[in-house]
Scaffold this motif. Sequence first.
Motif, mmCIF file in Angstrom:
data_model
loop_
_atom_site.group_PDB
_atom_site.id
_atom_site.type_symbol
_atom_site.label_atom_id
_atom_site.label_comp_id
_atom_site.label_asym_id
_atom_site.label_seq_id
_atom_site.Cartn_x
_atom_site.Cartn_y
_atom_site.Cartn_z
ATOM 1 N N LYS A 56 0.833 -1.206 0.000
ATOM 2 C CA LYS A 56 0.000 0.000 0.000
ATOM 3 C C LYS A 56 0.866 1.254 0.000
ATOM 4 O O LYS A 56 0.587 2.223 -0.696
ATOM 5 C CB LYS A 56 -0.889 0.007 1.249
ATOM 6 C CG LYS A 56 -2.369 0.004 0.932
ATOM 7 C CD LYS A 56 -3.154 0.082 2.233
ATOM 8 C CE LYS A 56 -4.441 0.819 2.058
ATOM 9 N NZ LYS A 56 -5.488 0.178 1.346
ATOM 10 N N SER A 57 1.961 1.209 0.802
ATOM 11 C CA SER A 57 2.819 2.393 0.896
ATOM 12 C C SER A 57 3.628 2.598 -0.381
ATOM 13 O O SER A 57 4.168 3.657 -0.617
ATOM 14 C CB SER A 57 3.762 2.253 2.091
ATOM 15 O OG SER A 57 4.716 1.258 1.802
ATOM 16 N N ASP A 83 -5.042 1.776 -5.425
ATOM 17 C CA ASP A 83 -5.679 1.502 -4.135
ATOM 18 C C ASP A 83 -5.985 0.014 -4.006
ATOM 19 O O ASP A 83 -6.995 -0.479 -4.487
ATOM 20 C CB ASP A 83 -6.961 2.338 -4.036
ATOM 21 C CG ASP A 83 -7.551 2.257 -2.650
ATOM 22 O OD1 ASP A 83 -6.814 1.898 -1.711
ATOM 23 O OD2 ASP A 83 -8.756 2.522 -2.503
ATOM 24 N N ILE A 84 -5.077 -0.706 -3.307
ATOM 25 C CA ILE A 84 -5.276 -2.142 -3.145
ATOM 26 C C ILE A 84 -5.937 -2.419 -1.801
ATOM 27 O O ILE A 84 -5.395 -2.045 -0.759
ATOM 28 C CB ILE A 84 -3.931 -2.877 -3.216
ATOM 29 C CG1 ILE A 84 -3.297 -2.519 -4.540
ATOM 30 C CG2 ILE A 84 -4.113 -4.384 -3.064
ATOM 31 C CD1 ILE A 84 -2.195 -3.372 -4.940
ATOM 32 N N VAL A 143 -6.652 -6.161 -10.879
ATOM 33 C CA VAL A 143 -8.083 -5.861 -10.726
ATOM 34 C C VAL A 143 -8.248 -4.457 -10.144
ATOM 35 O O VAL A 143 -9.096 -3.683 -10.582
ATOM 36 C CB VAL A 143 -8.786 -6.911 -9.829
ATOM 37 C CG1 VAL A 143 -10.207 -6.491 -9.507
ATOM 38 C CG2 VAL A 143 -8.796 -8.271 -10.505
ATOM 39 N N SER A 144 -7.416 -4.109 -9.172
ATOM 40 C CA SER A 144 -7.494 -2.744 -8.625
ATOM 41 C C SER A 144 -7.105 -1.734 -9.689
ATOM 42 O O SER A 144 -7.705 -0.672 -9.814
ATOM 43 C CB SER A 144 -6.553 -2.574 -7.437
ATOM 44 O OG SER A 144 -6.881 -3.488 -6.433
ATOM 45 N N GLN A 174 -16.183 -0.775 -7.706
ATOM 46 C CA GLN A 174 -15.764 -1.905 -6.869
ATOM 47 C C GLN A 174 -16.381 -1.852 -5.475
ATOM 48 O O GLN A 174 -16.558 -0.786 -4.907
ATOM 49 C CB GLN A 174 -14.231 -1.907 -6.725
ATOM 50 C CG GLN A 174 -13.492 -1.769 -8.049
ATOM 51 C CD GLN A 174 -12.138 -2.452 -8.060
ATOM 52 O OE1 GLN A 174 -11.646 -2.911 -7.049
ATOM 53 N NE2 GLN A 174 -11.526 -2.535 -9.240
ATOM 54 N N THR A 175 -16.687 -3.008 -4.945
ATOM 55 C CA THR A 175 -17.146 -3.091 -3.559
ATOM 56 C C THR A 175 -16.705 -4.437 -2.981
ATOM 57 O O THR A 175 -15.986 -5.187 -3.652
ATOM 58 C CB THR A 175 -18.669 -2.911 -3.447
ATOM 59 O OG1 THR A 175 -19.027 -2.815 -2.068
ATOM 60 C CG2 THR A 175 -19.429 -4.092 -4.046
ATOM 61 N N TYR A 176 -17.127 -4.725 -1.753
ATOM 62 C CA TYR A 176 -16.706 -5.995 -1.157
ATOM 63 C C TYR A 176 -17.821 -6.620 -0.341
ATOM 64 O O TYR A 176 -18.782 -5.945 0.037
ATOM 65 C CB TYR A 176 -15.472 -5.785 -0.273
ATOM 66 C CG TYR A 176 -15.701 -4.877 0.899
ATOM 67 C CD1 TYR A 176 -16.153 -5.368 2.111
ATOM 68 C CD2 TYR A 176 -15.486 -3.506 0.790
ATOM 69 C CE1 TYR A 176 -16.388 -4.529 3.185
ATOM 70 C CE2 TYR A 176 -15.721 -2.654 1.856
ATOM 71 C CZ TYR A 176 -16.164 -3.174 3.054
ATOM 72 O OH TYR A 176 -16.412 -2.335 4.106
#
Length: 324
Positions: free
Chosen positions: A147-148, A153-154, A186-187, A193-195
């Motif tokens: 992420k850093s 945005d993963i 995919v990101s 996108q949602t979860y």
Amino acid sequence: MFKDKVIYSVVVPLYNEELVIFESYKRLKEVMDSTGEEYEIVFVNDGSKDGTKTKVQLICKKDFRIKLVNFSRNFGHQAAITAGMNIAMGEAIVVIDADLQDPPEVILKMIEKWKEGYEVVYGKRVKREGETFFKKFTASIYYKLLKSMTSVDIPTDVGDFRLIDRKVCDALSSLPEKNRYVRGLVSWVGFKQTYVEFIRQKRLAGETKYPLSKMVKLALDGITSLSYRPLSLINYVGVFLLIASLLSAIIIIIKNIANRVDILSMGLVLSINSFMISLLFISMGIMGQYIGRIFDEVKDRPIYIVDNIVNYEKIDSNNLNMKS
Ligand code: UDP
Ligand code: MG
């Protein structure tokens, strides 16, 4: 004709999963039957050395909805899900592991979200059962690091269990890169996108097919495919060391002139030297990771090779690597 009718494709990568395959098929079938819509299950046999192939062939004989893609050898989990997505004919494509760690029932929740208009619905693990402390700990550090390092945005606590829309599947198939980190791609492709949340279960039977070496390879694929930051880091370290060594040289010269004594011990010189050499090797290693992957791209070999396909008469296996 038949192609237009398939609504859902479920892609399942398989590597030596003879112990779980029948149960996995049974649970997936129950869930998919309950949707009341046309579906297919695409098993991708990633060069299994056990009875996986024979068992899936038996299933294929009884159930025409079950497709089987046999690779010529083991090409890896990410290659297997890529092949499944390339061959899938559905309007929504779900990728799920064979070992029932991802509960098939969650697919129904994913479908609900898809029907609400989301194009990517990923499964977010709120709890991981039956996984070692080492795996959970290294995974949490890795995702923070990733992420850093990237502006993409993963999401955290997300694996490859997800539903994607046909549009997303086509976008992914059009990406030609070889060392694939599918969850990163995919990101990267975007879309809505949602979860949905789920509890990751224990493996039904058998051992993990992800030894440390495969995990490290996947982790490095993730970083190198999404970020140049490790290369910039070499630059920053170099600049920092340059300034530090100039300053220390000035200090040593001044002290030597003032005291007329040699203040550096041999031991210190040696350890500074070996520290510098280690940094050089690490830097070369980081560059090597990128160069190796550039080499793979230049060779342009296919991501996987298909030996044969079962229950997919209409598709020529030579075309499986073609991007749509
Ligand atoms: N898998 C695969 N090829 C490989 C390794 C794994 O197709 O080289 C499949 C495996 O059969 C399973 C999924 O990928 O369906 C995830 O593997 P596993 O459950 O062993 O990983 P873990 O859940 O332990 O991370
Ligand atoms: Mg598993």
